[in-house]
Write a protein that holds these residues in place. Structure first.
Motif, PDB file in Angstrom:
ATOM      1  N   GLU A 134     -17.429  16.698  11.453  1.00 14.92           N
ATOM      2  CA  GLU A 134     -18.333  17.593  10.725  1.00 14.92           C
ATOM      3  C   GLU A 134     -17.626  18.469   9.697  1.00 14.92           C
ATOM      4  OE1 GLU A 134     -17.229  19.578  14.608  1.00 14.92           O
ATOM      5  OE2 GLU A 134     -18.051  17.650  14.065  1.00 14.92           O
ATOM      6  N   LEU A 135     -16.324  18.592   9.791  1.00 19.67           N
ATOM      7  CA  LEU A 135     -15.592  19.422   8.838  1.00 19.67           C
ATOM      8  C   LEU A 135     -14.971  18.615   7.709  1.00 19.67           C
ATOM      9  CD1 LEU A 135     -13.787  21.873  11.267  1.00 19.67           C
ATOM     10  CD2 LEU A 135     -15.866  22.255   9.997  1.00 19.67           C
ATOM     11  N   ARG A 136     -15.129  17.288   7.760  1.00 24.55           N
ATOM     12  CA  ARG A 136     -14.495  16.470   6.737  1.00 24.55           C
ATOM     13  C   ARG A 136     -15.247  16.629   5.422  1.00 24.55           C
ATOM     14  NH1 ARG A 136     -13.687  10.838   8.651  1.00 24.55           N
ATOM     15  NH2 ARG A 136     -15.892  10.678   8.300  1.00 24.55           N
ATOM     16  N   VAL A 137     -14.510  16.890   4.347  1.00 21.93           N
ATOM     17  CA  VAL A 137     -15.132  17.078   3.042  1.00 21.93           C
ATOM     18  C   VAL A 137     -14.820  15.938   2.076  1.00 21.93           C
ATOM     19  CG1 VAL A 137     -15.357  19.573   3.194  1.00 21.93           C
ATOM     20  CG2 VAL A 137     -13.238  18.623   2.352  1.00 21.93           C
ATOM     21  N   VAL A 138     -13.777  15.162   2.340  1.00 21.47           N
ATOM     22  CA  VAL A 138     -13.443  14.016   1.490  1.00 21.47           C
ATOM     23  C   VAL A 138     -13.042  12.857   2.400  1.00 21.47           C
ATOM     24  CG1 VAL A 138     -11.850  13.095  -0.251  1.00 21.47           C
ATOM     25  CG2 VAL A 138     -12.636  15.447  -0.426  1.00 21.47           C
ATOM     26  N   ASP A 173     -11.374  23.705   7.830  1.00 18.15           N
ATOM     27  CA  ASP A 173     -11.693  24.566   8.959  1.00 18.15           C
ATOM     28  C   ASP A 173     -12.073  25.922   8.392  1.00 18.15           C
ATOM     29  OD1 ASP A 173     -11.812  26.168  11.199  1.00 18.15           O
ATOM     30  OD2 ASP A 173     -10.108  25.202  12.165  1.00 18.15           O
ATOM     31  N   THR A 174     -13.378  26.207   8.386  1.00 21.30           N
ATOM     32  CA  THR A 174     -13.866  27.440   7.753  1.00 21.30           C
ATOM     33  C   THR A 174     -13.470  28.683   8.547  1.00 21.30           C
ATOM     34  OG1 THR A 174     -15.992  27.133   8.863  1.00 21.30           O
ATOM     35  CG2 THR A 174     -15.810  26.329   6.609  1.00 21.30           C
ATOM     36  N   GLU A 175     -13.324  28.567   9.870  1.00 10.03           N
ATOM     37  CA  GLU A 175     -12.935  29.725  10.670  1.00 10.03           C
ATOM     38  C   GLU A 175     -11.497  30.137  10.410  1.00 10.03           C
ATOM     39  OE1 GLU A 175     -13.753  29.018  14.769  1.00 10.03           O
ATOM     40  OE2 GLU A 175     -15.889  28.655  14.414  1.00 10.03           O
ATOM     41  N   LYS A 176     -10.602  29.169  10.328  1.00  6.41           N
ATOM     42  CA  LYS A 176      -9.180  29.462  10.101  1.00  6.41           C
ATOM     43  C   LYS A 176      -8.821  29.511   8.624  1.00  6.41           C
ATOM     44  CE  LYS A 176      -7.538  27.202  14.308  1.00  6.41           C
ATOM     45  NZ  LYS A 176      -6.696  26.115  14.813  1.00  6.41           N
ATOM     46  N   CYS A 177      -9.754  29.129   7.760  1.00  2.92           N
ATOM     47  CA  CYS A 177      -9.493  29.037   6.325  1.00  2.92           C
ATOM     48  C   CYS A 177      -8.308  28.107   6.046  1.00  2.92           C
ATOM     49  CB  CYS A 177      -9.260  30.410   5.708  1.00  2.92           C
ATOM     50  SG  CYS A 177     -10.692  31.471   5.808  1.00  2.92           S
ATOM     51  N   GLU A 178      -8.348  26.933   6.680  1.00  6.37           N
ATOM     52  CA  GLU A 178      -7.283  25.957   6.518  1.00  6.37           C
ATOM     53  C   GLU A 178      -7.847  24.634   6.036  1.00  6.37           C
ATOM     54  OE1 GLU A 178      -5.383  25.536  10.299  1.00  6.37           O
ATOM     55  OE2 GLU A 178      -4.184  27.343  10.045  1.00  6.37           O
ATOM     56  N   MET A 179      -7.060  23.952   5.242  1.00  9.72           N
ATOM     57  CA  MET A 179      -7.422  22.633   4.767  1.00  9.72           C
ATOM     58  C   MET A 179      -6.318  21.662   5.207  1.00  9.72           C
ATOM     59  SD  MET A 179      -8.126  21.307   0.885  1.00  9.72           S
ATOM     60  CE  MET A 179      -6.506  21.780   0.305  1.00  9.72           C
ATOM     61  N   THR A 180      -6.721  20.521   5.756  1.00  9.46           N
ATOM     62  CA  THR A 180      -5.783  19.492   6.191  1.00  9.46           C
ATOM     63  C   THR A 180      -6.170  18.201   5.512  1.00  9.46           C
ATOM     64  OG1 THR A 180      -5.603  20.554   8.350  1.00  9.46           O
ATOM     65  CG2 THR A 180      -4.836  18.277   8.187  1.00  9.46           C
ATOM     66  N   PHE A 181      -5.184  17.523   4.923  1.00  8.45           N
ATOM     67  CA  PHE A 181      -5.512  16.237   4.318  1.00  8.45           C
ATOM     68  C   PHE A 181      -4.481  15.204   4.730  1.00  8.45           C
ATOM     69  CE2 PHE A 181      -3.327  18.826   1.213  1.00  8.45           C
ATOM     70  CZ  PHE A 181      -2.317  18.012   0.746  1.00  8.45           C
ATOM     71  N   THR A 182      -4.965  13.966   4.856  1.00 12.03           N
ATOM     72  CA  THR A 182      -4.101  12.844   5.199  1.00 12.03           C
ATOM     73  C   THR A 182      -4.357  11.730   4.209  1.00 12.03           C
ATOM     74  OG1 THR A 182      -5.713  11.840   6.683  1.00 12.03           O
ATOM     75  CG2 THR A 182      -4.160  13.375   7.666  1.00 12.03           C
ATOM     76  N   SER A 191     -17.646  20.338  -2.963  1.00 16.18           N
ATOM     77  CA  SER A 191     -17.964  20.615  -1.566  1.00 16.18           C
ATOM     78  C   SER A 191     -18.423  22.060  -1.402  1.00 16.18           C
ATOM     79  CB  SER A 191     -16.739  20.368  -0.700  1.00 16.18           C
ATOM     80  OG  SER A 191     -16.943  20.889   0.590  1.00 16.18           O
ATOM     81  N   ASP A 192     -19.636  22.224  -0.865  1.00 15.78           N
ATOM     82  CA  ASP A 192     -20.160  23.579  -0.614  1.00 15.78           C
ATOM     83  C   ASP A 192     -19.304  24.317   0.406  1.00 15.78           C
ATOM     84  OD1 ASP A 192     -22.239  23.248  -2.408  1.00 15.78           O
ATOM     85  OD2 ASP A 192     -23.605  22.452  -0.870  1.00 15.78           O
ATOM     86  N   LYS A 193     -18.843  23.607   1.419  1.00 17.97           N
ATOM     87  CA  LYS A 193     -18.002  24.243   2.452  1.00 17.97           C
ATOM     88  C   LYS A 193     -16.717  24.780   1.831  1.00 17.97           C
ATOM     89  CE  LYS A 193     -19.573  21.160   6.101  1.00 17.97           C
ATOM     90  NZ  LYS A 193     -19.195  20.064   6.976  1.00 17.97           N
ATOM     91  N   PHE A 194     -16.092  23.977   0.996  1.00 18.57           N
ATOM     92  CA  PHE A 194     -14.849  24.397   0.357  1.00 18.57           C
ATOM     93  C   PHE A 194     -15.094  25.614  -0.547  1.00 18.57           C
ATOM     94  CE2 PHE A 194     -11.817  24.175  -3.198  1.00 18.57           C
ATOM     95  CZ  PHE A 194     -10.623  24.286  -2.490  1.00 18.57           C
ATOM     96  N   ASN A 195     -16.148  25.563  -1.346  1.00 18.18           N
ATOM     97  CA  ASN A 195     -16.465  26.686  -2.237  1.00 18.18           C
ATOM     98  C   ASN A 195     -16.756  27.956  -1.449  1.00 18.18           C
ATOM     99  OD1 ASN A 195     -16.129  25.340  -4.693  1.00 18.18           O
ATOM    100  ND2 ASN A 195     -18.164  24.436  -4.535  1.00 18.18           N
ATOM    101  N   HIS A 196     -17.421  27.831  -0.293  1.00 16.71           N
ATOM    102  CA  HIS A 196     -17.718  28.989   0.546  1.00 16.71           C
ATOM    103  C   HIS A 196     -16.422  29.645   1.034  1.00 16.71           C
ATOM    104  CE1 HIS A 196     -19.776  31.493   3.459  1.00 16.71           C
ATOM    105  NE2 HIS A 196     -18.986  31.019   4.404  1.00 16.71           N
ATOM    106  N   LEU A 234     -12.416  34.031   0.427  1.00 22.24           N
ATOM    107  CA  LEU A 234     -11.037  34.480   0.243  1.00 22.24           C
ATOM    108  C   LEU A 234     -10.865  35.299  -1.037  1.00 22.24           C
ATOM    109  CD1 LEU A 234      -9.097  31.288   1.364  1.00 22.24           C
ATOM    110  CD2 LEU A 234      -9.230  33.461   2.567  1.00 22.24           C
ATOM    111  N   LYS A 235     -11.521  34.862  -2.104  1.00 20.34           N
ATOM    112  CA  LYS A 235     -11.412  35.570  -3.390  1.00 20.34           C
ATOM    113  C   LYS A 235     -12.013  36.974  -3.306  1.00 20.34           C
ATOM    114  CE  LYS A 235     -11.649  31.886  -6.855  1.00 20.34           C
ATOM    115  NZ  LYS A 235     -12.526  31.270  -7.850  1.00 20.34           N
TER     116      LYS A 235
END
Length: 166
Positions: free
Chosen positions: A97-101, A111-120, A150-155, A160-161
């Motif tokens: 559910e957290l995958r954006v790409v 991960d919106t709670e931790k404000c982390e992005m992981t990519f493989t 991605s709306d999740k990413f923009n949120h 953060l901004k």
């Protein structure tokens, strides 16, 4: 001393002389059964075994040369080879559910709670043996192009901004 092929090997043990028949006997130490069972080895020098005794334990040793270009990769390769038959109680996968790409060998989770992005990224080296660097660059550019949609990413970025999640 025990002599094999002109090489002397020291062996610990007990020697007994019997004067009644003028004979000498030798009993070496460390002739006990092995303390390791179910031993598995892998290329690179890694080893996994189960200890014997009243409370058996599963043990792993990993080995990497000091001169290795990537010791972490050596250890990881050995660990994966030695534990491939061990299944974790909970599968270690990224939540869907957290995958954006997800496209062309590339996956990105947020991960919106931790404000982390992981990519493989996965690159088929048989298809890209010479231009693997260009393929890595293409995947990074793909992330940069897809994330703003991605709306999740923009949120997360907006929070953060503007001081939302700290």
């Amino acid at each position: 001393m025990k002599k094999i092929n002109n090489n002397k090997i020291k062996v610990r043990g007990t020697g007994c002389y019997d004067p009644s028949d003028n004979s000498f006997g030798f009993t070496p130490f460390n002739e006990a059964p092995s303390t390791q069972t179910d031993v598995k080895t892998c290329t690179g020098g890694g080893k996994r075994w189960v200890t014997t005794g009243s409370d058996p334990s599963k043990m792993i040793t990993l080995k990497s040369k000091e001169s290795s270009a990537d010791q972490y990769a050596d250890f990881l390769r050995q660990f994966n080879a030695l534990t491939k038959d061990l299944k974790p109680k909970k599968p270690k996968t990224m939540p869907q559910e957290l995958r954006v790409v997800k496209e062309q060998g590339l996956e990105c989770w947020l991960d919106t709670e931790k404000c982390e992005m992981t990519f493989t990224g996965t690159i088929d080296l048989s298809r890209h043996p010479r231009d693997w660097q260009a393929e890595v660059l293409r995947q990074v550019q793909l992330i940069v192009r897809r994330l703003p949609a991605s709306d999740k990413f923009n949120h997360v970025i907006n929070n953060l901004k503007y001081g939302g999640n700290k």
